[in-house]
Each structure stands twice: as structure tokens, then as C-alpha cells.
Design a protein around this motif. Structure first.
Motif, PDB file in Angstrom:
ATOM      1  N   UNK A  66       0.964  -1.352  -0.105  1.00 35.03           N
ATOM      2  CA  UNK A  66      -0.117   0.043   0.297  1.00 35.03           C
ATOM      3  C   UNK A  66       0.850   1.245  -0.052  1.00 35.03           C
ATOM      4  N   UNK A  67       1.949   1.209   0.503  1.00 33.34           N
ATOM      5  CA  UNK A  67       2.872   2.220   0.641  1.00 33.34           C
ATOM      6  C   UNK A  67       3.664   2.760  -0.901  1.00 33.34           C
ATOM      7  N   UNK A  68       3.530   1.660  -1.547  1.00 32.51           N
ATOM      8  CA  UNK A  68       4.054   1.737  -2.931  1.00 32.51           C
ATOM      9  C   UNK A  68       2.789   2.662  -3.802  1.00 32.51           C
ATOM     10  N   UNK A  69       1.654   2.706  -3.305  1.00 39.21           N
ATOM     11  CA  UNK A  69       0.805   3.566  -4.256  1.00 39.21           C
ATOM     12  C   UNK A  69       0.213   4.593  -3.140  1.00 39.21           C
ATOM     13  N   UNK A  70       0.940   5.098  -2.256  1.00 38.05           N
ATOM     14  CA  UNK A  70       0.881   6.293  -1.465  1.00 38.05           C
ATOM     15  C   UNK A  70      -0.249   5.948  -0.363  1.00 38.05           C
ATOM     16  N   UNK A  71      -0.480   4.830   0.055  1.00 37.92           N
ATOM     17  CA  UNK A  71      -1.711   4.504   1.026  1.00 37.92           C
ATOM     18  C   UNK A  71      -1.472   3.964   2.258  1.00 37.92           C
ATOM     19  N   UNK A  72      -1.952   4.186   3.111  1.00 36.70           N
ATOM     20  CA  UNK A  72      -1.865   3.600   4.587  1.00 36.70           C
ATOM     21  C   UNK A  72      -2.840   2.248   4.982  1.00 36.70           C
ATOM     22  N   UNK A  99       3.041  -5.232  -7.268  1.00 33.52           N
ATOM     23  CA  UNK A  99       2.183  -3.979  -7.259  1.00 33.52           C
ATOM     24  C   UNK A  99       2.030  -3.430  -8.770  1.00 33.52           C
ATOM     25  N   UNK A 100       3.439  -3.291  -9.211  1.00 34.03           N
ATOM     26  CA  UNK A 100       3.485  -2.394 -10.605  1.00 34.03           C
ATOM     27  C   UNK A 100       2.554  -3.299 -11.485  1.00 34.03           C
TER      28      UNK A 100
END
Length: 329
Positions: free
Chosen positions: A263-269, A316-317
Motif C-alpha cells: 500500500x505504501x507503493x501506491x501512497x496509501x496507509x 504491485x506494478x
């Protein structure tokens, strides 16, 4: 001077995650590759091997049919056999234990019998699982760790493991078990927890979904990259002496850590989107499985190339691209 004839490899379960990476590797090494699949090909399930179909043969095969298995082995005349086809879900094995036993142990017997009868010089590797160790009393686990499975899936894989050992000792078959720890990739099916997480992170980031419900977030796994593990299996069959080997990274991470990274990779917590549901916990969770793969490193010269953060990013990518393109498999 003539070049040596190309080796022929028979790969069961070629359309799966591991089969696709192994087929790529074998083709790169100049093999003739024949893959089997229960349904053959051309039914829309070839997405993992679509880029390989012009260079390999895919034949339909019911591994539960001994006569059909023997016919295929005789026709293919393999130098190497990679038995990857399996019922691979630990969770569903609790619901359908006999299906797991038949798919994993029964298919292994049928394939080894066929090899013994019509291709006795072939070398064979059976994809085993760290789940054969169940809830071990020591960690990390090595080749001499007691086999004590804790799920129907683990029992089925343990049966296949001991059957392979029996055929090696009783029939002099060149067969070895690759005791694989959890291995993932962008080609992982969406029912597995790593793909559930990477896919959910991508879909939530795109505004398609809002939450992800999982089971035990504290469960720990030794996660590696499937392509690295395919290479390990190939290296096993280049050895003159068959040896059962543990294949893993030697580092464990929790499901919670996987969520945090993804989730950090997409800017989320992840804490704002991931919900733990106790009803999804496994009846028995093997929380302390981590590999001691020193023997594989020593004998094969193998070591994992993709570390945990890179694996999560890779998945994730890939799922972000699937969501953007509409090819959400």
C-alpha cells in the motif's frame, strides 16, 4: 562437429505460475519443451504462457489417468520431467482433502510409474512444499527437519515426498523433491494472499475498491520470487545424484508487512483499508516456516536474486498496469 541434440523436457502444470517461468528458462537453454495441462490450451487460460505458445507444445493430460500419463511420457520421450501440477491451495484442502491427496500424491505416483516403465533414464523433480514441515519445533528448516504436516495439503505433499523417496530408493529412479517455500510473482493467481494484496492496493489506488478483507495478518512466510525457484529446480536436474533440497530465501515477513509495503507503493496507509476477519483464519496456521537453503546454495550454486521489497514492488506494478489497461487477471 555436430551440436548435441536438444534435450526434451516434460513440464506438468505448464500454464501455472511456476510452469510458465520454468518453460521460459528451458526454452532459453535450448530445450524442446512439452507442457501438460488438464484442459490443454486455447481456452483463455494461457495468459501466463501466451508469449511462449509458438515455441512449446501444450498437450491435455489428466494426471489421474495412469494409462494416459504413460502414453504421453512414451510419446514425448523426455530427458527431464518437472512435476509442477498440483492442487496448490492450503485453505481449500481443508474443504476437499481427498481432492488434494489425489491431485498431489496420486498424480506423482502415476507420473513416476510412467517414467519408470517407458523413460527410466529420465531425470525428474517433484515440486514439494514447506508445508510438509507443518508446525516445526525448530527454525529455520533444513532437509533433515522432521516431516510433520499440519494441513490436508501438507499431508498430500508429504505423501508425494515420501513416494518420490521410495521410487528413488526402490527403483533407482533419478527423482528428487524440491521443498519449495512460498514463491510469488505477478503471475500468481488472485486467490493467493500476495496477489490479493497487490491487486487490492492497485484497485483501491485507482478508486475501484475501498477495502481488503484478510485473515491472520500476523502469519509469517518465507516469500521468494517464482522465477528464482524455477531456476533452482532446473539446477537440481543438472546434478548427477538426485537430492531432496530446501529452496527458500531464509527470511520471513508477516502478511501485515506485505500489506504495509504494497500500500505504501501506491501512497496509501494499509491500516485505513485492510480488515482482519477471524473467520478467515486457517484451522492450523504454520506461522514459523523459514528456509535453511544452505545445501542448495552449496550444491547448486543457487541463491535467490529478488529480495522481498523488489518482489512486492514487482507485483504491485504489474497489478497497477492491469487495472489501467483493463486486463485484470
Amino acid at each position: 562437429m555436430r551440436d548435441a541434440p536438444a534435450k526434451t523436457a516434460l513440464v506438468t502444470g505448464v500454464r501455472g505460475q511456476d510452469g510458465s517461468y520454468l518453460a521460459e528458462l528451458l526454452l532459453a537453454h535450448g530445450y524442446r519443451v512439452v507442457g501438460t495441462s488438464r484442459r490443454g490450451g486455447g481456452d483463455g487460460r494461457d495468459w501466463r504462457i501466451a508469449h511462449l505458445l509458438s515455441r512449446l507444445d501444450v498437450v491435455p493430460l489428466d494426471l489421474g489417468d495412469p494409462a494416459a500419463v504413460q502414453e504421453v511420457v512414451a510419446r514425448v520421450a523426455p530427458d527431464e520431467v518437472y512435476h509442477l501440477a498440483a492442487a496448490s491451495r492450503v485453505d481449500t484442502s481443508w474443504e476437499r482433502p481427498m481432492e488434494a491427496l489425489s491431485a498431489n500424491a496420486g498424480s506423482t505416483v502415476n507420473l513416476m510409474e510412467a517414467v519408470r516403465r517407458v523413460a527410466p533414464a529420465a531425470r525428474m523433480v517433484v515440486a514439494s512444499s514447506c508445508e510438509i514441515f507443518g508446525r516445526p519445533e525448530r527454525w529455520p528448516q533444513a532437509e533433515d527437519t522432521p516431516v510433520r504436516p499440519a494441513s490436508p495439503y501438507g499431508v498430500s505433499k508429504a505423501a508425494a515426498f515420501w513416494l518420490a523417496s521410495n521410487y528413488r530408493e526402490s527403483h533407482a529412479l533419478h527423482v528428487a523433491s524440491a521443498i519449495l517455500y512460498n514463491h510469488e510473482s505477478p503471475r500468481r493467481g488472485p486467490a493467493f494472499v500476495t496477489r490479493k494484496i497487490s491487486r487490492a492496493a492497485a484497485r483501491i489506488a485507482a478508486g475501484v475498491d475501498r477495502t481488503l478483507t484478510l485473515g491472520n495478518l500476523e502469519g509469517r512466510r518465507d516469500w521468494g520470487f517464482a522465477g528464482d525457484y524455477a531456476e533452482a529446480m532446473w539446477r537440481m536436474l543438472q546434478q548427477e545424484r538426485p537430492r531432496d533440497l530446501v529452496i527458500g530465501t531464509g527470511v520471513s515477513h508477516s502478511v501485515r508487512e506485505y500489506c504495509e509495503h504494497a500500500f505504501a507503493l501506491v501512497g496509501l496507509d494499509y491500516r485505513e483499508h485492510v480488515v482482519a476477519d477471524a473467520s478467515l483464519f486457517r484451522p492450523v496456521d504454520t506461522t514459523s516456516l523459514v528456509a535453511d537453503a544452505r545445501l542448495a546454495r552449496e550444491l547448486l550454486g543457487w541463491r535467490p536474486r529478488v529480495a522481498f521489497p523488489a518482489l512486492v514492488e514487482m507485483m504491485v506494478t504489474a497489478d497497477l498496469e492491469r487495472v489501467r489497461s483493463g486486463a485484470d487477471v
